[in-house]
Design a protein around this motif. Sequence first.
Motif, PDB file in Angstrom:
ATOM      1  N   VAL A 258       0.833  -1.199   0.000  1.00  0.00           N
ATOM      2  CA  VAL A 258       0.000   0.000   0.000  1.00  0.00           C
ATOM      3  C   VAL A 258       0.869   1.251   0.000  1.00  0.00           C
ATOM      4  CG1 VAL A 258      -1.992  -1.102   1.067  1.00  0.00           C
ATOM      5  CG2 VAL A 258      -0.188  -0.158   2.529  1.00  0.00           C
ATOM      6  N   ASN A 259       0.233   2.395  -0.187  1.00  0.00           N
ATOM      7  CA  ASN A 259       0.902   3.694  -0.188  1.00  0.00           C
ATOM      8  C   ASN A 259       0.185   4.655   0.750  1.00  0.00           C
ATOM      9  OD1 ASN A 259       1.278   3.358  -3.725  1.00  0.00           O
ATOM     10  ND2 ASN A 259       2.891   3.091  -2.218  1.00  0.00           N
ATOM     11  N   HIS A 260       0.860   5.737   1.039  1.00  0.00           N
ATOM     12  CA  HIS A 260       0.306   6.862   1.797  1.00  0.00           C
ATOM     13  C   HIS A 260      -0.211   6.450   3.181  1.00  0.00           C
ATOM     14  CE1 HIS A 260      -0.365  11.065   0.155  1.00  0.00           C
ATOM     15  NE2 HIS A 260      -0.541  11.190   1.458  1.00  0.00           N
ATOM     16  N   THR A 261       0.351   5.376   3.740  1.00  0.00           N
ATOM     17  CA  THR A 261      -0.066   4.933   5.065  1.00  0.00           C
ATOM     18  C   THR A 261       1.068   5.073   6.068  1.00  0.00           C
ATOM     19  OG1 THR A 261       0.674   2.609   5.021  1.00  0.00           O
ATOM     20  CG2 THR A 261      -1.419   3.123   3.933  1.00  0.00           C
ATOM     21  N   PHE A 262       0.707   5.046   7.336  1.00  0.00           N
ATOM     22  CA  PHE A 262       1.646   4.713   8.400  1.00  0.00           C
ATOM     23  C   PHE A 262       1.306   3.291   8.810  1.00  0.00           C
ATOM     24  CE2 PHE A 262       3.301   4.031  12.552  1.00  0.00           C
ATOM     25  CZ  PHE A 262       4.458   4.786  12.633  1.00  0.00           C
ATOM     26  N   THR A 263       2.271   2.399   8.633  1.00  0.00           N
ATOM     27  CA  THR A 263       2.102   0.996   8.978  1.00  0.00           C
ATOM     28  C   THR A 263       3.192   0.614   9.964  1.00  0.00           C
ATOM     29  OG1 THR A 263       1.088   0.452   6.847  1.00  0.00           O
ATOM     30  CG2 THR A 263       2.129  -1.358   8.039  1.00  0.00           C
ATOM     31  N   GLY A 264       2.848  -0.133  10.998  1.00  0.00           N
ATOM     32  CA  GLY A 264       3.884  -0.447  11.963  1.00  0.00           C
ATOM     33  C   GLY A 264       3.464  -1.435  13.018  1.00  0.00           C
ATOM     34  N   VAL A 265       4.378  -1.657  13.963  1.00  0.00           N
ATOM     35  CA  VAL A 265       4.139  -2.537  15.106  1.00  0.00           C
ATOM     36  C   VAL A 265       4.425  -1.748  16.377  1.00  0.00           C
ATOM     37  CG1 VAL A 265       4.700  -4.697  16.256  1.00  0.00           C
ATOM     38  CG2 VAL A 265       4.854  -4.551  13.767  1.00  0.00           C
ATOM     39  N   VAL A 266       3.457  -1.695  17.268  1.00  0.00           N
ATOM     40  CA  VAL A 266       3.624  -1.045  18.560  1.00  0.00           C
ATOM     41  C   VAL A 266       4.023  -2.122  19.575  1.00  0.00           C
ATOM     42  CG1 VAL A 266       2.535   0.360  20.339  1.00  0.00           C
ATOM     43  CG2 VAL A 266       1.837   0.612  17.941  1.00  0.00           C
ATOM     44  N   ILE A 267       5.193  -1.955  20.197  1.00  0.00           N
ATOM     45  CA  ILE A 267       5.697  -2.918  21.176  1.00  0.00           C
ATOM     46  C   ILE A 267       5.370  -2.416  22.574  1.00  0.00           C
ATOM     47  CG2 ILE A 267       7.695  -4.197  22.031  1.00  0.00           C
ATOM     48  CD1 ILE A 267       7.102  -4.795  19.119  1.00  0.00           C
ATOM     49  N   GLY A 268       4.599  -3.217  23.314  1.00  0.00           N
ATOM     50  CA  GLY A 268       4.249  -2.850  24.673  1.00  0.00           C
ATOM     51  C   GLY A 268       5.144  -3.528  25.702  1.00  0.00           C
ATOM     52  N   GLU A 269       4.655  -3.655  26.920  1.00  0.00           N
ATOM     53  CA  GLU A 269       5.436  -4.225  28.007  1.00  0.00           C
ATOM     54  C   GLU A 269       5.442  -5.749  27.947  1.00  0.00           C
ATOM     55  OE1 GLU A 269       7.331  -2.563  30.062  1.00  0.00           O
ATOM     56  OE2 GLU A 269       6.727  -0.657  29.153  1.00  0.00           O
ATOM     57  N   ALA A 270       6.402  -6.345  28.632  1.00  0.00           N
ATOM     58  CA  ALA A 270       6.552  -7.793  28.643  1.00  0.00           C
ATOM     59  C   ALA A 270       5.552  -8.442  29.585  1.00  0.00           C
ATOM     60  CB  ALA A 270       7.973  -8.162  29.052  1.00  0.00           C
ATOM     61  N   SER A 271       5.206  -9.715  29.272  1.00  0.00           N
ATOM     62  CA  SER A 271       4.328 -10.507  30.114  1.00  0.00           C
ATOM     63  C   SER A 271       5.017 -11.835  30.434  1.00  0.00           C
ATOM     64  CB  SER A 271       2.993 -10.772  29.389  1.00  0.00           C
ATOM     65  OG  SER A 271       2.379  -9.569  29.030  1.00  0.00           O
ATOM     66  N   GLU A 272       4.401 -12.626  31.301  1.00  0.00           N
ATOM     67  CA  GLU A 272       4.943 -13.946  31.633  1.00  0.00           C
ATOM     68  C   GLU A 272       4.188 -15.006  30.841  1.00  0.00           C
ATOM     69  OE1 GLU A 272       7.506 -14.676  33.522  1.00  0.00           O
ATOM     70  OE2 GLU A 272       7.876 -12.565  34.003  1.00  0.00           O
ATOM     71  N   PHE A 273       4.940 -15.966  30.261  1.00  0.00           N
ATOM     72  CA  PHE A 273       4.340 -17.047  29.499  1.00  0.00           C
ATOM     73  C   PHE A 273       4.977 -18.361  29.899  1.00  0.00           C
ATOM     74  CE2 PHE A 273       3.541 -13.420  26.738  1.00  0.00           C
ATOM     75  CZ  PHE A 273       2.231 -13.638  26.326  1.00  0.00           C
ATOM     76  N   SER A 274       4.198 -19.435  29.759  1.00  0.00           N
ATOM     77  CA  SER A 274       4.722 -20.799  29.865  1.00  0.00           C
ATOM     78  C   SER A 274       4.536 -21.450  28.506  1.00  0.00           C
ATOM     79  CB  SER A 274       3.961 -21.606  30.917  1.00  0.00           C
ATOM     80  OG  SER A 274       4.147 -21.036  32.189  1.00  0.00           O
ATOM     81  N   VAL A 275       5.642 -21.886  27.901  1.00  0.00           N
ATOM     82  CA  VAL A 275       5.580 -22.424  26.543  1.00  0.00           C
ATOM     83  C   VAL A 275       5.776 -23.943  26.595  1.00  0.00           C
ATOM     84  CG1 VAL A 275       6.488 -22.228  24.235  1.00  0.00           C
ATOM     85  CG2 VAL A 275       6.618 -20.295  25.752  1.00  0.00           C
TER      86      VAL A 275
END
Length: 399
Positions: free
Chosen positions: A382-399
């Motif tokens: 696409v064109n004429h956009t702002f595209t991105g990823v907002v990185i927030g705070e960390a969380s706890e996970f069990s994988v």
Amino acid sequence: MNTAEKQYLNSADSALRTGPAVRYGGSDNPNAVEAAQELFNSLLMARPACVIFFCCVDYDREQLSDTLATLFGDVPVLGCTTAGEISPLGLSAGSITGFCLSADHFVVETALLKNLASFSERGAYDTVKGMMRRLDSRSLAPMLYNSFALSLLDGMSIREELVLSALNEALSGIPLVGGSAGDNLHFRDTHVYYDKQFFSNAAVIILINTTCSFSVLSGHHLVSDFEKLVVTKADPAKRIAHELNAEPAALEYCRVMDISLDELNSASYALHPLSVQVGENFFARSIQQVNDDLSLTFFCAIDTGIVLTKMRDGGLVAEFEQRMESVVAEIGEPQLVIGYDCIHRRIEAEGKGIYEELSTLYQRYKVVGFNTYGEHCDAMHVNHTFTGVVIGEASEFSV
């Protein structure tokens, strides 16, 4: 450069650093070696997972590449050239900026797709599936909802639509966000960076799993007008529209936008946008340049029969601020916003006198990124956009 900027650019202990999960920084030093050193100083952390940078095309690429390779050693370093940078100080030019992700909160798999002129959809699909398997074996959080992909493509390759379609299919629901490398509107010298060297006609793919919350955003501020232009003759392989409404493309564009042929330049294209309507949504199709035969070359896909809609300004700064306020309400204040911002948005901001206001807003939300020749969102170019990823705070996970 004022005293505050010098302190930021030269200090490894800059107060602009975001904390243990992410660090960001940059330099506006015109010397490639010194700029790389200043970037390195600002990104220093104990356990880096990867470094991603965006740089002005005017840097000596060999010097920049060699210095980054020496400084960062075995740390994966990815990047590209730009049509303008977004640093922790806001909108920048003639600079290098970037960020470092901590291995305590991010695991990363990377790949380079060479020779996009002979791009293989099957090859790209297999490459991404291999990346996903390797990432899954090292994941810090459940894959599907805690992973995203970043893409950097040669902005003059004319292969974005094909590449993004293949990547999106292989990612099976993991969001893909990225941008096409620029070269300050020269349209001849765009590069991506991988494995300690710059490449043209190539794409970098970065697959990331994280314990941090994140949100993908992509949108524009444009509002549809009533007037339509039908592409009546085109060369889709070159993204060229020869005729609009059965008239020479440039002349018909000028008529609809009420400008003269002599006024056609990057500023005119940015201030007089077009889009394609899909359902209720409008996707901008930005013009790259006018050609000697009065045809128009576009940044995005164009074909005979496509109907283009004249667009008008809906408030660039206000729209971005509203979008960010919604994201902050969802995931909290960002540690970092990885931003892919169309070059035409920057030109529009300059032309309408809102450049400083937009720059301040990007600084406030910790945007680090670059002005692109096209933005990537899943399978869309696409064109004429702002595209991105907002990185927030960390969380706890069990994988």
